[in-house]
Write a protein that holds these residues in place. Structure first.
Motif, PDB file in Angstrom:
ATOM      1  N   LEU A   1      18.003  14.365 -14.474  1.00 19.79           N
ATOM      2  CA  LEU A   1      16.189  14.650 -13.540  1.00 19.79           C
ATOM      3  C   LEU A   1      15.494  15.183 -14.662  1.00 19.79           C
ATOM      4  O   LEU A   1      13.863  14.616 -14.883  1.00 19.79           O
ATOM      5  CB  LEU A   1      16.298  15.541 -12.818  1.00 19.79           C
ATOM      6  N   ARG A   2      15.898  15.733 -15.923  1.00 20.73           N
ATOM      7  CA  ARG A   2      14.624  16.427 -16.491  1.00 20.73           C
ATOM      8  C   ARG A   2      14.106  15.388 -18.071  1.00 20.73           C
ATOM      9  O   ARG A   2      12.753  15.103 -18.149  1.00 20.73           O
ATOM     10  CB  ARG A   2      15.033  16.809 -17.638  1.00 20.73           C
ATOM     11  N   LEU A   3      15.090  14.315 -17.794  1.00 15.28           N
ATOM     12  CA  LEU A   3      15.177  12.567 -18.106  1.00 15.28           C
ATOM     13  C   LEU A   3      14.025  11.264 -17.443  1.00 15.28           C
ATOM     14  O   LEU A   3      13.776  10.640 -17.621  1.00 15.28           O
ATOM     15  CB  LEU A   3      16.211  11.869 -18.672  1.00 15.28           C
ATOM     16  N   ALA A   4      13.863  12.360 -16.180  1.00 14.13           N
ATOM     17  CA  ALA A   4      13.210  11.504 -15.506  1.00 14.13           C
ATOM     18  C   ALA A   4      11.662  12.253 -14.637  1.00 14.13           C
ATOM     19  O   ALA A   4      11.098  12.018 -13.668  1.00 14.13           O
ATOM     20  CB  ALA A   4      13.904  10.762 -14.649  1.00 14.13           C
ATOM     21  N   SER A   5      10.979  13.194 -15.419  1.00 11.25           N
ATOM     22  CA  SER A   5      10.627  14.576 -15.154  1.00 11.25           C
ATOM     23  C   SER A   5       8.828  14.108 -16.164  1.00 11.25           C
ATOM     24  O   SER A   5       9.676  13.105 -16.753  1.00 11.25           O
ATOM     25  CB  SER A   5      10.790  15.092 -15.209  1.00 11.25           C
ATOM     26  N   PRO A   6       7.437  13.572 -15.349  1.00 12.16           N
ATOM     27  CA  PRO A   6       6.564  13.888 -16.218  1.00 12.16           C
ATOM     28  C   PRO A   6       6.737  14.378 -17.400  1.00 12.16           C
ATOM     29  O   PRO A   6       6.412  14.184 -18.923  1.00 12.16           O
ATOM     30  CB  PRO A   6       5.431  14.465 -15.822  1.00 12.16           C
TER      31      PRO A   6
ATOM     32  N   ASP B   1       0.985  -1.302   0.253  1.00 11.58           N
ATOM     33  CA  ASP B   1       0.413  -0.174   0.497  1.00 11.58           C
ATOM     34  C   ASP B   1       0.736   1.647   0.734  1.00 11.58           C
ATOM     35  O   ASP B   1       2.192   0.846   0.419  1.00 11.58           O
ATOM     36  CB  ASP B   1      -1.295  -0.292   1.399  1.00 11.58           C
ATOM     37  N   VAL B   2       0.388   2.161  -0.334  1.00 10.77           N
ATOM     38  CA  VAL B   2       1.123   3.278  -0.639  1.00 10.77           C
ATOM     39  C   VAL B   2       0.287   4.842  -0.326  1.00 10.77           C
ATOM     40  O   VAL B   2      -0.915   5.430  -0.930  1.00 10.77           O
ATOM     41  CB  VAL B   2       1.218   4.045  -1.607  1.00 10.77           C
ATOM     42  N   GLU B   3       0.116   5.442   0.730  1.00  7.10           N
ATOM     43  CA  GLU B   3      -0.276   6.836   1.376  1.00  7.10           C
ATOM     44  C   GLU B   3      -0.622   7.300  -0.273  1.00  7.10           C
ATOM     45  O   GLU B   3       0.226   7.443  -0.990  1.00  7.10           O
ATOM     46  CB  GLU B   3       0.692   7.098   2.673  1.00  7.10           C
ATOM     47  N   ALA B   4      -1.934   8.147   0.450  1.00  2.00           N
ATOM     48  CA  ALA B   4      -2.211   9.044  -0.620  1.00  2.00           C
ATOM     49  C   ALA B   4      -0.975  10.336  -0.732  1.00  2.00           C
ATOM     50  O   ALA B   4      -0.786  11.217  -0.198  1.00  2.00           O
ATOM     51  CB  ALA B   4      -3.110   9.601  -0.966  1.00  2.00           C
ATOM     52  N   TYR B   5      -1.008  10.830  -1.795  1.00  2.00           N
ATOM     53  CA  TYR B   5       0.438  11.520  -1.984  1.00  2.00           C
ATOM     54  C   TYR B   5       0.124  12.488  -2.761  1.00  2.00           C
ATOM     55  O   TYR B   5      -0.235  12.130  -4.153  1.00  2.00           O
ATOM     56  CB  TYR B   5       2.229  11.778  -1.593  1.00  2.00           C
ATOM     57  N   GLU B   6       0.586  14.192  -2.901  1.00  2.00           N
ATOM     58  CA  GLU B   6       0.633  14.723  -4.413  1.00  2.00           C
ATOM     59  C   GLU B   6       2.305  15.247  -4.780  1.00  2.00           C
ATOM     60  O   GLU B   6       3.227  14.708  -3.344  1.00  2.00           O
ATOM     61  CB  GLU B   6       0.130  16.416  -4.098  1.00  2.00           C
ATOM     62  N   TYR B   7       3.056  14.750  -5.635  1.00  2.00           N
ATOM     63  CA  TYR B   7       4.022  15.126  -6.183  1.00  2.00           C
ATOM     64  C   TYR B   7       4.303  15.885  -6.771  1.00  2.00           C
ATOM     65  O   TYR B   7       3.728  16.320  -7.153  1.00  2.00           O
ATOM     66  CB  TYR B   7       4.624  13.621  -6.561  1.00  2.00           C
ATOM     67  N   ALA B   8       5.937  16.180  -6.264  1.00  2.00           N
ATOM     68  CA  ALA B   8       6.407  17.829  -7.154  1.00  2.00           C
ATOM     69  C   ALA B   8       7.525  18.029  -7.674  1.00  2.00           C
ATOM     70  O   ALA B   8       8.572  16.092  -6.756  1.00  2.00           O
ATOM     71  CB  ALA B   8       6.181  19.044  -6.108  1.00  2.00           C
ATOM     72  N   PHE B   9       8.187  18.137  -9.419  1.00  2.00           N
ATOM     73  CA  PHE B   9       9.487  17.134 -10.062  1.00  2.00           C
ATOM     74  C   PHE B   9       9.876  18.998  -9.462  1.00  2.00           C
ATOM     75  O   PHE B   9      10.797  18.478 -10.578  1.00  2.00           O
ATOM     76  CB  PHE B   9       8.720  17.000 -10.779  1.00  2.00           C
ATOM     77  N   ASP B  10       9.756  19.998  -9.108  1.00  2.92           N
ATOM     78  CA  ASP B  10      10.785  21.183  -8.888  1.00  2.92           C
ATOM     79  C   ASP B  10      11.218  20.604  -7.331  1.00  2.92           C
ATOM     80  O   ASP B  10      10.683  20.714  -6.538  1.00  2.92           O
ATOM     81  CB  ASP B  10      10.364  22.483  -9.787  1.00  2.92           C
ATOM     82  N   ALA B  11      12.157  21.414  -7.338  1.00  3.75           N
ATOM     83  CA  ALA B  11      13.021  21.753  -6.150  1.00  3.75           C
ATOM     84  C   ALA B  11      11.909  22.439  -5.476  1.00  3.75           C
ATOM     85  O   ALA B  11      11.799  23.311  -5.870  1.00  3.75           O
ATOM     86  CB  ALA B  11      14.734  21.618  -6.152  1.00  3.75           C
ATOM     87  N   ALA B  12      12.268  23.274  -3.852  1.00  2.33           N
ATOM     88  CA  ALA B  12      11.758  24.109  -3.213  1.00  2.33           C
ATOM     89  C   ALA B  12      12.708  25.284  -3.755  1.00  2.33           C
ATOM     90  O   ALA B  12      14.054  25.061  -3.353  1.00  2.33           O
ATOM     91  CB  ALA B  12      11.707  23.708  -1.548  1.00  2.33           C
ATOM     92  N   ARG B  13      11.689  26.679  -3.212  1.00  3.67           N
ATOM     93  CA  ARG B  13      12.591  27.671  -3.256  1.00  3.67           C
ATOM     94  C   ARG B  13      14.032  27.632  -2.246  1.00  3.67           C
ATOM     95  O   ARG B  13      13.484  27.579  -1.070  1.00  3.67           O
ATOM     96  CB  ARG B  13      11.693  29.121  -3.517  1.00  3.67           C
ATOM     97  N   THR B  14      15.136  28.280  -3.039  1.00  5.41           N
ATOM     98  CA  THR B  14      16.124  27.949  -1.443  1.00  5.41           C
ATOM     99  C   THR B  14      16.253  29.362  -1.007  1.00  5.41           C
ATOM    100  O   THR B  14      17.215  29.321  -0.548  1.00  5.41           O
ATOM    101  CB  THR B  14      16.983  26.822  -1.962  1.00  5.41           C
ATOM    102  N   GLY B  15      16.399  30.156  -1.825  1.00  6.10           N
ATOM    103  CA  GLY B  15      16.810  31.450  -1.768  1.00  6.10           C
ATOM    104  C   GLY B  15      15.954  32.011  -1.658  1.00  6.10           C
ATOM    105  O   GLY B  15      14.891  33.201  -1.693  1.00  6.10           O
ATOM    106  N   TRP B  16      16.286  33.647  -1.021  1.00  5.26           N
ATOM    107  CA  TRP B  16      15.378  34.647  -0.994  1.00  5.26           C
ATOM    108  C   TRP B  16      16.203  36.320  -1.320  1.00  5.26           C
ATOM    109  O   TRP B  16      17.873  35.949  -1.622  1.00  5.26           O
ATOM    110  CB  TRP B  16      15.207  34.971   0.551  1.00  5.26           C
ATOM    111  N   GLU B  17      15.268  37.310  -2.013  1.00 11.35           N
ATOM    112  CA  GLU B  17      16.672  38.670  -2.440  1.00 11.35           C
ATOM    113  C   GLU B  17      16.096  39.537  -1.232  1.00 11.35           C
ATOM    114  O   GLU B  17      14.626  39.488  -1.155  1.00 11.35           O
ATOM    115  CB  GLU B  17      15.525  38.932  -4.173  1.00 11.35           C
TER     116      GLU B  17
END
Length: 322
Positions: free
Chosen positions: A292-297, A221-237
């Motif tokens: 990673l682009r080759l393993a993205s939707p 079984d797998v819990e219901a998840y939402e998946y994102a394929f971009d990294a979280a924002r890591t910087g601030w201006e």
């Protein structure tokens, strides 16, 4: 947390002085670039006020713990806990979890169902990093008829005929294994198909641009998840205040201030006050972004690497209108 700043000095003429305030002994603090507040106390060394200062310093010294490099990891954890606590206090969303998850959407006959403990072999584009044993989860979704596109498969993940949670047990980025022990393997062409390995010895024909991965089924079984394929924002201006720049105060003891001191990156233009921070535009970048682009939707592949996930919340979707 002890955070007092006390600088105590005894002089040859029998007097003493103490700075008590917010200053650290840093370039910014001592040259007027920080907003600081402090008092300078001067007088005979035997004054009762200096007795209080000396007692405070002695108490701080007695209660202090010497830094140990062996506890570096513990100190880092402690700091992380403090920062995370601040994030909760000011309401920074914590629902997304950063971390790589391998998603496989494969076609499988109704009778082909791996059991807990079975080993599964598959391949991913070479160059994808952080596919580590005992750390990277694999979510395998099996369909008798595979959805037409990867995005369709993601949307229908919880409607799959079987959902298996697996864990990576080994990865080889140099196509080095001529034989691997596995109960099942994923045949990737033209679309992924789960096939049984009758002899439990699989002989892959790995292309040079692919890496070999072995995983073990942990649960059916797998819990219901939402998946994102971009990294979280890591910087601030920084957002700078619309006001004249700040300059260090000139020393009053007749020594010219060195504009090129190695302790500062300040130029003749001075320093601009930061009044706010804004997220840096665009998603964070990964070192292995090309792989990673080759393993993205968007690539059309049904064997994907997600960079973030969060538990599916129907209430949130109703509130967001999605």
């Amino acid at each position: 947390m002890l955070h007092s700043k006390v600088y105590y000095m005894e002089h040859l003429d029998g007097t003493a002085s103490a700075f008590v305030g917010s200053h650290n002994t840093t370039f910014f603090a001592l040259t007027g670039l920080n907003g600081e507040a402090a008092i300078l106390l001067e007088g005979p060394v035997a004054s009762p006020e200096f007795d209080d200062v000396r007692r405070h310093i002695e108490t701080a010294r007695r209660q202090a713990a010497c830094y140990s490099s062996e506890l570096k990891e513990a100190y880092a954890w402690w700091t992380r806990q403090f920062i995370d606590g601040l994030g909760v206090e000011i309401g920074i969303p914590q629902d997304w979890t950063s971390g790589r998850t391998i998603l496989i959407f494969a076609q499988a006959a109704k009778t082909d169902r791996p059991a807990t403990g079975d080993g599964i072999y598959f391949e991913l584009p070479a160059g994808i990093q952080q596919i580590e044993s005992l750390k990277t989860e694999v979510h395998l979704f099996l369909f008798e008829i595979l959805p037409p596109t990867p995005w369709d498969a993601i949307r229908r993940a919880m409607l799959a005929d079987a959902r298996l949670k697996c864990m990576v047990r080994g990865a080889e980025n140099k196509q080095g294994n001529l034989e691997v022990s596995a109960d099942w393997h994923i045949d990737p062409q033209p679309k992924p198909v789960l096939k049984q390995v009758p002899t439990r010895v699989h002989r892959p024909n790995t292309a040079k641009d692919m890496q070999q991965v072995r995983a073990e089924v942990l649960s059916e079984d797998v819990e219901a998840y939402e998946y994102a394929f971009d990294a979280a924002r890591t910087g601030w201006e920084p957002i700078f205040a619309n006001e004249p720049p700040l300059h260090p105060m000139e020393p009053d003891h007749g020594v010219a201030h060195d504009q090129k001191t190695p302790h500062s990156t300040r130029t003749d233009a001075g320093w601009l006050r930061v009044e706010a921070l804004q997220p840096r535009s665009g998603p964070g970048k990964e070192e292995d972004a090309a792989a990673l682009r080759l393993a993205s939707p968007e690539s059309g592949s049904f064997m994907l690497v997600s960079l973030r996930k969060r538990k599916h919340d129907p209430t949130r979707h109703r509130e967001e209108g999605t």
